[in-house]
Structure formats: structure tokens, C-alpha cells
Design an enzyme around this catalytic site. Sequence first.
Site, PDB file in Angstrom:
ATOM      1  N   THR A  85       7.381   1.886  -0.281  1.00 21.34           N
ATOM      2  CA  THR A  85       8.245   3.019  -0.610  1.00 21.34           C
ATOM      3  C   THR A  85      10.516   2.549  -1.227  1.00 21.34           C
ATOM      4  OG1 THR A  85       8.747   3.860   1.695  1.00 21.34           O
ATOM      5  CG2 THR A  85       7.061   5.374   0.227  1.00 21.34           C
ATOM      6  N   LEU A  92       9.520  -5.354   2.383  1.00 21.79           N
ATOM      7  CA  LEU A  92       9.051  -4.552   2.237  1.00 21.79           C
ATOM      8  C   LEU A  92      10.111  -3.771   3.191  1.00 21.79           C
ATOM      9  CD1 LEU A  92       7.215  -1.819   1.524  1.00 21.79           C
ATOM     10  CD2 LEU A  92       5.443  -2.432   3.697  1.00 21.79           C
ATOM     11  N   VAL A  93      10.946  -2.843   3.767  1.00 22.56           N
ATOM     12  CA  VAL A  93      11.371  -1.991   4.399  1.00 22.56           C
ATOM     13  C   VAL A  93      11.301  -0.483   5.243  1.00 22.56           C
ATOM     14  CG1 VAL A  93      13.656  -3.539   4.789  1.00 22.56           C
ATOM     15  CG2 VAL A  93      13.341  -1.039   3.404  1.00 22.56           C
ATOM     16  N   SER A  94      10.468   0.140   4.038  1.00 19.93           N
ATOM     17  CA  SER A  94       9.838   0.875   4.789  1.00 19.93           C
ATOM     18  C   SER A  94       8.547   1.777   3.360  1.00 19.93           C
ATOM     19  CB  SER A  94      10.888   2.292   4.229  1.00 19.93           C
ATOM     20  OG  SER A  94      10.732   3.673   4.679  1.00 19.93           O
ATOM     21  N   SER A  95       7.405   2.577   4.247  1.00 20.10           N
ATOM     22  CA  SER A  95       6.879   3.062   3.921  1.00 20.10           C
ATOM     23  C   SER A  95       5.404   3.830   4.486  1.00 20.10           C
ATOM     24  CB  SER A  95       5.318   1.996   3.912  1.00 20.10           C
ATOM     25  OG  SER A  95       5.041   1.479   5.681  1.00 20.10           O
TER      26      SER A  95
END
Length: 329
Positions: A85, A92-95
Amino acid sequence: MGTDGTGRDLREAAHAAQVRELVAAGVLADPAWRAAFSAVPRHLFVPYFWTGRGAGHERLWGEDPDPEQRARWLRGVYTDAPLATRLRDGELVSSSSQPSLMAKMLEALEVRDGDDVLEIGTGTGYNAALLCHRLGDEHVTTVDLDEEITESARAHLALLGYRPTVVTGDGARGCPSRAPFDRILVTCTLPLIPPAWLAQCRPGARILAPLSTGLIALTVEGPDFAEGRFLHTSAYFVPLRGATASPHPVGTTGPLHGVPYELVENERFQFLLILTAGVLHPREALDLWRREGRPARERFGVTVTPEGQWAWLDDPQGPYVWSLGEEEP
């Protein structure tokens, strides 16, 4: 997918289908969590996500003017898979976590009515919404390091009328102003357990956190002691960012001399390699793993004390005990 009735019907049908799939898979046995997943649609928390495509990333979003792209977004949102996300410089820092894993973790948290829960890693806010439905807003506190993430989560939660305490800060420090907590749920991989959490827990509290490639379930016996075993399930999350972030990527480092390639790729062995990284040579880990009958995750545990943190096999007082390292100052 726009605001038309057809789009709404498609989203509602996709949401209902996912809940049925989770129930059929046996991960929503508790009626209270089944009701929460039925009441909280994932698509409201994932208005867009990134998918790998060729050498780069492609963004799929629910308001795309192309109906085929909107359909791809909806299929992705209601697939039982994690979704990227937020990316920063391609990293990638948030999912949004895999829904079936979220269900397993929420059931394993063993909440009771009236429990106060601290969530580390707010992400989209989807997990916090499920907790709010089950326990009530006043019992849920969620923390994330990134203000952009927490502001977005607040907006997502407000769409359904949920208003938990959303804090922008270093999750490794917990949230002293909202303590004490009965449960701490962590949705980012840790290098070790931040000691601050124990002091913010009531005696008997439960901490459920990703460590190595598993989920450790700790019982807090006091402000500086906790112990517990890993659950059977595997778990892969974005690493914790903040004061106790791992100094190196979670995983094995250096050449794995003498380890057959097929075992390097073996999920159970990979768990042991990461858990004992920097303590056991990969060949030593392999010898142990074979000697002990290729042990599953649930045979391992962790002990947290003021003197340090240890992982162990079968018995915290047994012959197989390894340091998890030291907290960064």
C-alpha cells in the site's frame, strides 16, 4: 469503482465471498471475529495498492476510469494475499496483511471483553477496525511511525465510524500514556522484543509478534519478564522501523557453505537460520535441525528478561538456547 449501485453491489459481493472463504478455511471459528470481518470491508482501507509488473510497479485503484483496471483492483483487494500500500524510493514501507493471517492472529490474541489492546503497525487501519468492532473504540490504541500512514488510517476508520486512539510515534516505545494493556498485537517483523512493552502490560498480558518467520506468543509475567512459544503458522511482515529496527535485513547473511540448496529454501529451516543468525553457523544450524528431527516452529520459544533475550528449542532451561542480540541504545 465509482459510486454507482452496480459497483457497490460488486464490492459487497466480493467482500461477502471473502468472508465465506475465510470461514471455509477454518480461520474464523470465533463468531465474534466472524462478525467483525463481515462488518468491516477491506476495500475501504485499500483504495489503491501497488503490484509488481515487469521491472517496476503498477498502481491499481478503485476510482480508475478504466472498468477493467477497477475490476483488477477489486479482485486484488479480495484475494487472500498481502497488498503493498505504500512504497518509498521503490521500497515497501507499509502493506495490508493477508486476511487469513490477520484472522489467525486475532484469534490467537485470545482477547476478552474489556481488554485494552495496543497494535504496533497501524498500516491501512483495517486491523484496528476489526479490533474496534470486537472490543469498542475506547479499548484500541494503534501506533505507526509515519504521520502520513496514521492520517490515512484515521480517515479510513472514520468512514465506518471507528475512532480508536491512533498515535504517530515509534512503536518500539509503545504508548505509555494509554497503558496498561492486556494485549499487544504486532504487525511488523521484529529483531527482538522491545522491553518498554513489558512495562506497559498488565500481569498475564499476551504479546503476539512476528519474529524470524514465525509468530511468538508471549505471556507477560511482570514488568521485565515474558516467555512463550511460537505458533505453528508462518508469518512475513514489513520490518519494524524505529529505535529497535534490525541493523541488517531480516534473513540470513553471508554464504551458506555446506548447506544443500533445497534446504536453504525450506521454510522450517529458514526459520531456524534467521532465529539463530549471528549465533550459529549455518552448518551448525543444519546439524541441529537434522539431529532434532527437523523441528517445527511450535517447538521453539523465547524468554525476555532484564539480562537479555533468548530463543530456545523445547525447554528454556534446556541445552539449546541462543541469544537474540542486544537492544540498540
